[in-house]
Motif scaffolding. Structure first.
Motif, PDB file in Angstrom:
ATOM      1  N   UNK A   1      -8.701  -5.210  12.029  1.00  0.00           N
ATOM      2  CA  UNK A   1      -8.800  -3.749  12.087  1.00  0.00           C
ATOM      3  C   UNK A   1      -7.967  -3.195  10.944  1.00  0.00           C
ATOM      4  N   UNK A   2      -8.574  -2.360  10.109  1.00  0.00           N
ATOM      5  CA  UNK A   2      -7.841  -1.866   8.955  1.00  0.00           C
ATOM      6  C   UNK A   2      -6.817  -0.816   9.369  1.00  0.00           C
ATOM      7  N   UNK A   3      -5.694  -0.823   8.653  1.00  0.00           N
ATOM      8  CA  UNK A   3      -4.592   0.080   8.981  1.00  0.00           C
ATOM      9  C   UNK A   3      -5.058   1.529   9.073  1.00  0.00           C
ATOM     10  N   UNK A   4      -5.963   1.939   8.183  1.00  0.00           N
ATOM     11  CA  UNK A   4      -6.387   3.339   8.161  1.00  0.00           C
ATOM     12  C   UNK A   4      -7.143   3.739   9.428  1.00  0.00           C
ATOM     13  N   UNK A   5      -7.690   2.752  10.153  1.00  0.00           N
ATOM     14  CA  UNK A   5      -8.395   3.050  11.402  1.00  0.00           C
ATOM     15  C   UNK A   5      -7.435   3.557  12.480  1.00  0.00           C
ATOM     16  N   UNK A   6      -6.132   3.343  12.249  1.00  0.00           N
ATOM     17  CA  UNK A   6      -5.144   3.726  13.254  1.00  0.00           C
ATOM     18  C   UNK A   6      -4.675   5.164  13.085  1.00  0.00           C
ATOM     19  N   UNK A   7      -5.119   5.822  12.008  1.00  0.00           N
ATOM     20  CA  UNK A   7      -4.722   7.213  11.774  1.00  0.00           C
ATOM     21  C   UNK A   7      -5.214   8.110  12.909  1.00  0.00           C
TER      22      UNK A   7
ATOM     23  N   UNK B   1      -5.222  -4.666   5.428  1.00  0.00           N
ATOM     24  CA  UNK B   1      -4.808  -3.706   4.387  1.00  0.00           C
ATOM     25  C   UNK B   1      -3.488  -3.019   4.698  1.00  0.00           C
ATOM     26  N   UNK B   2      -2.549  -3.777   5.271  1.00  0.00           N
ATOM     27  CA  UNK B   2      -1.255  -3.191   5.625  1.00  0.00           C
ATOM     28  C   UNK B   2      -0.524  -2.713   4.369  1.00  0.00           C
ATOM     29  N   UNK B   3      -0.019  -1.484   4.428  1.00  0.00           N
ATOM     30  CA  UNK B   3       0.694  -0.913   3.289  1.00  0.00           C
ATOM     31  C   UNK B   3      -0.180  -0.002   2.451  1.00  0.00           C
TER      32      UNK B   3
ATOM     33  N   UNK C   1      -1.909  -5.556   1.991  1.00  0.00           N
ATOM     34  CA  UNK C   1      -2.916  -5.013   1.081  1.00  0.00           C
ATOM     35  C   UNK C   1      -2.798  -5.596  -0.328  1.00  0.00           C
ATOM     36  N   UNK C   2      -3.953  -5.826  -0.949  1.00  0.00           N
ATOM     37  CA  UNK C   2      -3.935  -6.533  -2.232  1.00  0.00           C
ATOM     38  C   UNK C   2      -3.376  -5.711  -3.400  1.00  0.00           C
ATOM     39  N   UNK C   3      -3.156  -4.420  -3.195  1.00  0.00           N
ATOM     40  CA  UNK C   3      -2.524  -3.612  -4.246  1.00  0.00           C
ATOM     41  C   UNK C   3      -1.168  -4.197  -4.668  1.00  0.00           C
ATOM     42  N   UNK C   4      -0.459  -4.789  -3.705  1.00  0.00           N
ATOM     43  CA  UNK C   4       0.869  -5.336  -4.017  1.00  0.00           C
ATOM     44  C   UNK C   4       0.761  -6.529  -4.964  1.00  0.00           C
ATOM     45  N   UNK C   5      -0.293  -7.326  -4.814  1.00  0.00           N
ATOM     46  CA  UNK C   5      -0.502  -8.460  -5.717  1.00  0.00           C
ATOM     47  C   UNK C   5      -1.006  -7.961  -7.071  1.00  0.00           C
ATOM     48  N   UNK C   6      -1.834  -6.908  -7.044  1.00  0.00           N
ATOM     49  CA  UNK C   6      -2.355  -6.349  -8.303  1.00  0.00           C
ATOM     50  C   UNK C   6      -1.206  -5.858  -9.168  1.00  0.00           C
ATOM     51  N   UNK C   7      -0.291  -5.123  -8.566  1.00  0.00           N
ATOM     52  CA  UNK C   7       0.840  -4.578  -9.325  1.00  0.00           C
ATOM     53  C   UNK C   7       1.850  -5.669  -9.648  1.00  0.00           C
ATOM     54  N   UNK C   8       2.337  -6.290  -8.623  1.00  0.00           N
ATOM     55  CA  UNK C   8       3.266  -7.431  -8.713  1.00  0.00           C
ATOM     56  C   UNK C   8       4.469  -7.164  -9.627  1.00  0.00           C
ATOM     57  N   UNK C   9       4.962  -5.932  -9.621  1.00  0.00           N
ATOM     58  CA  UNK C   9       6.222  -5.653 -10.323  1.00  0.00           C
ATOM     59  C   UNK C   9       7.367  -5.866  -9.328  1.00  0.00           C
TER      60      UNK C   9
ATOM     61  N   UNK D   1       9.523  -6.743  -3.872  1.00  0.00           N
ATOM     62  CA  UNK D   1      10.569  -6.479  -2.883  1.00  0.00           C
ATOM     63  C   UNK D   1       9.965  -5.954  -1.573  1.00  0.00           C
ATOM     64  N   UNK D   2       8.941  -5.139  -1.700  1.00  0.00           N
ATOM     65  CA  UNK D   2       8.284  -4.615  -0.490  1.00  0.00           C
ATOM     66  C   UNK D   2       7.592  -5.737   0.271  1.00  0.00           C
ATOM     67  N   UNK D   3       6.883  -6.595  -0.457  1.00  0.00           N
ATOM     68  CA  UNK D   3       6.200  -7.726   0.190  1.00  0.00           C
ATOM     69  C   UNK D   3       7.220  -8.625   0.892  1.00  0.00           C
ATOM     70  N   UNK D   4       8.341  -8.856   0.206  1.00  0.00           N
ATOM     71  CA  UNK D   4       9.411  -9.674   0.803  1.00  0.00           C
ATOM     72  C   UNK D   4       9.876  -9.054   2.121  1.00  0.00           C
ATOM     73  N   UNK D   5      10.100  -7.735   2.109  1.00  0.00           N
ATOM     74  CA  UNK D   5      10.579  -7.064   3.324  1.00  0.00           C
ATOM     75  C   UNK D   5       9.537  -7.100   4.436  1.00  0.00           C
ATOM     76  N   UNK D   6       8.264  -6.920   4.082  1.00  0.00           N
ATOM     77  CA  UNK D   6       7.205  -6.982   5.103  1.00  0.00           C
ATOM     78  C   UNK D   6       7.210  -8.365   5.755  1.00  0.00           C
TER      79      UNK D   6
END
Ligand code: C2E
Ligand code: MG
Ligand code: MG
Ligand code: MG
Length: 280
Positions: free
Chosen positions: A152-158, A182-184, A204-212, A217-222
């Motif tokens: 279930x995608x995160x946005x479905x929970x809105x 798609x968390x995050x 969510x794959x945006x974190x891998x796309x950016x990967x700065x 750090x956000x992925x680590x915390x998640x």
């Protein structure tokens, strides 16, 4: 010259919109036919268990192989079917297709691996008995419920409605794992972790796309937070060895992405499936 070029751009753009609208109308008017004629195909993308390096399962993703328009990816048919609350037909087709594929896999002496499949929020708002339909397919094809997880995608929970929390509880009672997709990507992330007992979080794959450094750090915390809650994690969109190495260091459970494979038809993955233990 400039005048002429910009007119041409506008013209291409208009043709593009016309084509998109044509496909949209085609999709919504032929969804039943598409299922009957097996234009709707299920592709599978492996999830790799990071510590062992072994395939742990697959995400099931729909494709529409149209006799006129060719191969349509989900962006060409999912949103328009969601708008009409007809996407449940696609989602149930994924379930019954994998059910039949499990039987083929077992026949040739292999063990199936679990899949996760996507459901849309509108599946729960379309007035059909979604739970009953799922139960009926699972029973008719004797599918082991441990082989099926629900994304279930995160946005479905809105929104405030109780429809999603009740759905998650219902799916759990039925015996399915429920995974957050798609968390995050939305704005509700922390509340979502607090309020919903997901079995797995897909980052969510945006974190891998950016990967700065910030994304890392956000992925680590998640991953740390998920681990302390007893929740497994998937990193989506993993494309490089460097990303994989990082995920291993921070204790992410699974990786999914083009580094391992694009989504493909099931027979492409037979070599990844374990052999069925013999009875001797
Ligand atoms: P999703 O559930 O988040 O699926 C992951 C998407 O990321 C897939 O796109 C997959 O092909 C793509 N992907 C995987 N690894 C990589 C990578 O390393 N790099 C890049 N750039 N992309 C990667 P796809 O198959 O086009 O599906 C898009 C979305 O459409 C899915 O996002 C899902 O929300 C929806 N969808 C697909 N099939 C179904 C379905 O049967 N039912 C419903 N309701 N939605 C579906
Ligand atoms: Mg998904
Ligand atoms: Mg996803
Ligand atoms: Mg997505």
């Amino acid at each position: 010259r400039y005048q002429k070029d910009s007119r041409q751009v506008v013209q291409y753009f208009e043709e593009d919109l016309k084509k998109q609208e044509e496909i949209r109308l085609h999709v919504i008017s032929s969804i039943d036919k598409a299922i009957q004629n097996q234009w709707l195909r299920v592709y599978y993308q492996p999830l790799i268990h990071i510590q062992s390096g072994k395939p742990a399962g697959f995400e099931a993703l729909s494709r529409w192989e149209d006799p006129v328009y060719g191969l349509l990816t989900p962006d060409k048919f999912v949103p328009s079917l969601e708008n009409l609350r007809l996407i449940y037909k696609v989602d149930l087709n994924v379930l019954s297709t994998y059910g039949r594929e499990i039987q083929k896999i077992q026949k040739i002496g292999l063990e199936p691996l679990p899949i996760s499949f996507n459901i849309s929020r509108t599946d729960l708002e379309s007035g059909i008995d979604l739970y009953g339909e799922i139960e009926r397919i699972v029973n008719a094809l004797a599918i082991d419920k441990n082989l099926i997880h629900i994304e279930i995608t995160e946005s479905a929970l809105n929104g405030d409605s109780l429809i999603m929390p009740q759905a998650i509880e219902h799916f759990h009672r039925m015996g399915f794992e429920v995974w957050m997709d798609d968390f995050g990507s939305g704005y509700s992330s922390l509340n979502v972790l607090k309020d919903y007992p997901f079995d797995v979080i897909k980052i969510d794959m945006e974190f891998m796309k950016k990967f700065d450094e910030r994304s890392k750090q956000i992925v680590r915390s998640i991953c740390e937070m998920a681990t302390s809650l007893g929740t497994r994690t998937v990193a989506e969109g993993v494309e490089t060895k460097e990303q994989l190495q990082f995920l291993q260091q921070i204790g992410c459970t699974y990786a999914q992405g083009y580094l391992f494979s694009k989504p493909k038809p099931v027979q492409e993955f037979f070599s990844l499936l374990p052999k069925r233990p013999s009875n001797y």
